[in-house]
Enzyme design. Structure first.
Site, PDB file in Angstrom:
ATOM      1  N   ASP A  29     -13.319  41.682 -49.208  1.00 49.14           N
ATOM      2  CA  ASP A  29     -13.856  40.911 -50.292  1.00 49.14           C
ATOM      3  C   ASP A  29     -15.451  40.370 -49.877  1.00 49.14           C
ATOM      4  OD1 ASP A  29     -12.354  39.027 -52.803  1.00 49.14           O
ATOM      5  OD2 ASP A  29     -14.358  38.322 -52.013  1.00 49.14           O
ATOM      6  N   ILE A  30     -16.101  40.697 -51.037  1.00 49.85           N
ATOM      7  CA  ILE A  30     -17.611  40.357 -50.672  1.00 49.85           C
ATOM      8  C   ILE A  30     -17.789  38.959 -50.506  1.00 49.85           C
ATOM      9  CG2 ILE A  30     -18.248  39.834 -53.117  1.00 49.85           C
ATOM     10  CD1 ILE A  30     -20.624  41.916 -52.764  1.00 49.85           C
ATOM     11  N   ASN A  86      -4.095  37.334 -59.077  1.00 46.80           N
ATOM     12  CA  ASN A  86      -4.656  36.261 -60.281  1.00 46.80           C
ATOM     13  C   ASN A  86      -4.213  37.183 -61.351  1.00 46.80           C
ATOM     14  OD1 ASN A  86      -5.100  34.220 -58.388  1.00 46.80           O
ATOM     15  ND2 ASN A  86      -7.119  35.080 -58.122  1.00 46.80           N
ATOM     16  N   GLU A  94     -10.978  37.275 -62.092  1.00 41.46           N
ATOM     17  CA  GLU A  94     -12.492  37.323 -62.555  1.00 41.46           C
ATOM     18  C   GLU A  94     -12.802  38.603 -62.687  1.00 41.46           C
ATOM     19  OE1 GLU A  94     -14.670  35.295 -59.464  1.00 41.46           O
ATOM     20  OE2 GLU A  94     -14.043  33.187 -60.139  1.00 41.46           O
ATOM     21  N   VAL A  95     -12.059  39.575 -61.934  1.00 36.54           N
ATOM     22  CA  VAL A  95     -12.398  41.226 -62.113  1.00 36.54           C
ATOM     23  C   VAL A  95     -11.271  41.595 -62.696  1.00 36.54           C
ATOM     24  CG1 VAL A  95     -12.538  43.257 -60.955  1.00 36.54           C
ATOM     25  CG2 VAL A  95     -13.775  41.234 -60.091  1.00 36.54           C
ATOM     26  N   HIS A  99      -5.471  43.681 -58.668  1.00 33.83           N
ATOM     27  CA  HIS A  99      -5.913  43.764 -57.042  1.00 33.83           C
ATOM     28  C   HIS A  99      -5.059  42.619 -56.533  1.00 33.83           C
ATOM     29  CE1 HIS A  99      -8.950  41.035 -59.293  1.00 33.83           C
ATOM     30  NE2 HIS A  99      -8.703  40.147 -58.108  1.00 33.83           N
ATOM     31  N   HIS A 101      -5.062  40.277 -53.346  1.00 32.69           N
ATOM     32  CA  HIS A 101      -5.959  39.614 -52.170  1.00 32.69           C
ATOM     33  C   HIS A 101      -4.857  39.457 -51.005  1.00 32.69           C
ATOM     34  CE1 HIS A 101      -9.007  37.713 -54.717  1.00 32.69           C
ATOM     35  NE2 HIS A 101      -8.257  37.745 -55.779  1.00 32.69           N
TER      36      HIS A 101
END
Ligand code: AMP
Ligand code: ZN
Length: 116
Positions: A29-30, A86, A94-95, A99, A101
Site C-alpha cells: 500500500d502506498i 472495504n 476509496e478505490v 482489493h 488489505h
C-alpha cells in the site's frame, strides 16, 4: 482505462509488487497503516465484492490464498494479521477495484473503534 489498480496490474504505473500470478497481484500500500500493509487485487476489474458474480468464485478464492501466501512470505503469519475488504461508500472503499488489505506486524487493536 482510468482505474489505478487496473493500471498497476497492467504494469502501467509502478508499485512495489510482492507476488503475482495470472489472476491476482499483491503490492505494498502506498500509505501503509501498519508495518506490513499489502493490497491483494484481482487482475480482472471487479469494482467491489458487491459487484462480484458467481463466475468470479475462482478469483475470489485466489485472493484469499494469495493473502495467505503474502502473510507467510512477509513473516506475519505466525503471530497473526488482519484482512480487510472495504465495500462501497459505507465500507469506506476509496478505490473502486476490489482489493484485500493484508495488515500486520504489530497488534492491531480492536476491529473497529468502539462507540464513545
Ligand atoms: P480502500 O479505502 O479500501 O479503497 O483502500 C484503498 C487503498 O489503496 C488505500 O489504503 C490507499 O493508500 C491505497 N492506494 C491508493 N493508490 C495506490 C497506489 N497507487 N499504490 C498503492 N496503494 C494505493
Ligand atoms: Zn480496475
Amino acid at each position: 482505462m482510468a482505474c489505478v489498480f487496473c493500471k498497476i496490474a497492467a504494469g502501467e504505473i509502478p508499485a512495489k509488487v510482492v507476488a503475482s500470478d495470472d489472476s491476482v497481484i499483491a503490492f505494498h500500500d502506498i500509505a501503509p497503516r501498519a508495518p506490513v500493509h499489502v493490497l491483494v487485487v484481482p487482475r480482472k476489474h471487479i469494482a467491489s465484492v458487491a459487484d462480484a458474480e458467481d463466475a468470479d468464485r475462482d478469483v475470489l478464492g485466489r485472493l484469499m490464498l494469495m493473502a495467505r501466501r503474502v502473510a507467510q512470505d512477509l513473516g506475519i503469519a505466525e503471530r497473526g494479521y488482519r484482512l480487510i475488504v472495504n465495500v462501497r461508500e459505507h465500507g469506506g472503499q476509496e478505490v473502486p477495484h476490489l482489493h484485500v488489505h493484508v495488515l500486520g506486524g504489530k497488534p492491531l487493536g480492536p476491529m473497529l473503534a468502539r462507540p464513545s
